[in-house]
Design a protein around this motif. Structure first.
Motif, short mmCIF file in Angstrom:
data_model
loop_
_atom_site.label_atom_id
_atom_site.label_comp_id
_atom_site.label_asym_id
_atom_site.label_seq_id
_atom_site.Cartn_x
_atom_site.Cartn_y
_atom_site.Cartn_z
N GLY A 112 0.82 -1.21 0.00
CA GLY A 112 0.00 0.00 0.00
C GLY A 112 0.85 1.25 0.00
N ASN A 113 1.90 1.27 0.83
CA ASN A 113 2.80 2.42 0.85
C ASN A 113 3.51 2.60 -0.49
N GLN A 114 3.98 1.50 -1.05
CA GLN A 114 4.73 1.60 -2.30
C GLN A 114 3.84 2.06 -3.45
N ILE A 115 2.60 1.65 -3.46
CA ILE A 115 1.67 2.15 -4.48
C ILE A 115 1.48 3.65 -4.31
N ALA A 116 1.33 4.10 -3.07
CA ALA A 116 1.15 5.53 -2.83
C ALA A 116 2.36 6.33 -3.33
N LEU A 117 3.55 5.81 -3.11
CA LEU A 117 4.75 6.49 -3.60
C LEU A 117 4.74 6.59 -5.12
N ARG A 118 4.26 5.56 -5.78
CA ARG A 118 4.19 5.58 -7.25
C ARG A 118 3.11 6.55 -7.73
N LEU A 119 2.06 6.71 -6.96
CA LEU A 119 1.00 7.65 -7.34
C LEU A 119 1.47 9.10 -7.27
N HIS A 120 2.24 9.41 -6.24
CA HIS A 120 2.57 10.81 -5.96
C HIS A 120 3.99 11.21 -6.38
N GLY A 121 4.95 10.31 -6.22
CA GLY A 121 6.35 10.67 -6.36
C GLY A 121 6.79 10.75 -7.82
N SER A 122 6.89 11.95 -8.34
CA SER A 122 7.25 12.11 -9.76
C SER A 122 8.76 11.96 -9.95
N PRO A 123 9.19 11.47 -11.10
CA PRO A 123 10.62 11.30 -11.37
C PRO A 123 11.38 12.61 -11.23
N GLY A 124 12.55 12.54 -10.62
CA GLY A 124 13.38 13.72 -10.45
C GLY A 124 12.98 14.62 -9.32
N SER A 125 12.02 14.22 -8.51
CA SER A 125 11.56 15.05 -7.39
C SER A 125 12.13 14.52 -6.08
N ASN A 126 11.90 15.28 -5.02
CA ASN A 126 12.18 14.83 -3.66
C ASN A 126 10.88 14.37 -3.00
N VAL A 127 10.94 13.26 -2.29
CA VAL A 127 9.85 12.82 -1.43
C VAL A 127 10.35 12.93 0.01
N VAL A 128 9.71 13.79 0.79
CA VAL A 128 10.14 14.03 2.17
C VAL A 128 9.59 12.92 3.06
N VAL A 129 10.51 12.27 3.77
CA VAL A 129 10.16 11.12 4.61
C VAL A 129 10.89 11.26 5.94
N GLY A 130 10.24 10.87 7.02
CA GLY A 130 10.92 10.78 8.30
C GLY A 130 11.97 9.69 8.25
#
Length: 322
Positions: free
Chosen positions: A42-60
């Motif tokens: 579920g988490n990995q699908i969410a990352l694929r939905l939102h995380g665009s190539p070349g961007s930063n994803v802010v994570v704890g």
């Protein structure tokens, strides 16, 4: 579960799965949901939905999807993970804001997603309130909530799950943890994103067929096992009290708990001979595990009763001094 009506979930034809997805979406205040085999998926699908190539994803830096999903975020995607401190379960908002601002100014990669976790496992199961959730959302980028134990948090802070997840674009929760179902998690969000999530579920190998057999367990859990999570919290507190007495200052999250953030069903603490303690507990018939090197973890759940807690308390009390 044995009598659940089933169909082909790959084509949306399993009535029990459909009912589970609708029920979960309603509980977390979202338009739609998709049933997946695990919280990690579920988490990995969410990352694929939102995380665009070349961007930063802010994570704890100690969130589950950062430390406990076998590096899947980096393997499955083309964005960068930007890790910030999350002591006590709350992101370092100044560091997160800096990343967002720098991304908008063209100095750093743009931030496409901010990830939160509730309850926060690596802080000993601390619950995060709606105010902290809203603070992250106010930074601008969409928020994904890893709510594997969201209903534990909702019970602990006496706030509906829909309110805790209200500022998140997507939210994932497990029905296979304290809620007691044998398998499964759900990812909820806007209908268009969840339609896309079904495609990613298939790409990741998670499309299921006659899954109503297990979805029925999830439905039962959502309908009957949320309020009883308070029992797990009380039992965990009994363990936590013993830990605090035997090894003062060792329990993770103590400082935040002292300031009013509640513990839930996890007791995690540092120990100088964690493996030796696990061996002692095992000989007493008590199963525990390691959260990280030198950090012991207990988790209370549907299958742990008062007699089990009494056994664990006795085993902790009789543990050798180290």
């Amino acid at each position: 579960m044995a009598t659940a009506p089933v169909g082909d979930d790959r084509y949306g034809e399993d009535p029990t799965v459909n009912l589970l997805e609708e029920r979960f979406a309603t509980l977390v205040g979202k338009a739609a949901a998709v049933y997946v085999p695990s919280g990690t998926m579920g988490n990995q699908i969410a990352l694929r939905l939102h995380g665009s190539p070349g961007s930063n994803v802010v994570v704890g830096r100690r969130q589950h999807l950062m430390s406990y999903e076998s590096g899947a975020a980096g393997l499955n995607n083309a964005f960068q993970v930007y890790a910030v401190d999350d002591t006590g379960g709350v992101l370092d908002m100044s560091a997160a804001a800096e990343a967002v601002t720098a991304g908008r100014g063209g100095f750093w990669p743009p931030v496409s997603l901010i990830c939160l976790e509730n309850t926060h496992l690596s802080s000993g199961g601390l619950a995060v309130g709606a105010e902290e959730m809203a603070a992250a959302a106010s930074l601008g980028p969409p928020v994904h909530l890893d709510g594997a134990r969201l209903f534990n948090a909702a019970v602990a802070v006496e706030t509906p799950a829909a309110d805790l997840a209200g500022t998140a674009a997507t939210v994932m929760s497990c029905v296979s943890k304290g809620l007691g179902a044998p398998v499964g998690s759900l990812l909820a969000g806007p209908a268009d994103l969840i339609a896309e999530a079904r495609l990613h579920r298939r790409r990741l190998g998670g499309a299921m067929r006659q899954a109503g057999v297990i979805a029925a367990g999830g439905l039962y859990a959502l309908e009957h096992h949320i309020d009883r999570l308070a029992d797990d919290h009380a039992r965990a507190q009994r363990l936590g009290d013993v830990v605090a007495d035997r090894w003062p200052g060792a329990r993770l999250g103590e400082a935040e708990a002292a300031c009013g953030r509640p513990f839930t069903n996890v007791v995690a603490f540092r120990h100088p001979d964690a493996l030796g303690l696990l061996d002692h507990l095992g000989q007493a018939g008590v199963r525990a595990g390691l959260l990280a090197p030198g950090i012991v973890r207990f988790v209370t759940h549907l299958d742990v009763n008062d007699a089990d807690i009494a056994r664990a308390v006795a085993a902790l009390a009789s543990a050798p001094d180290y």
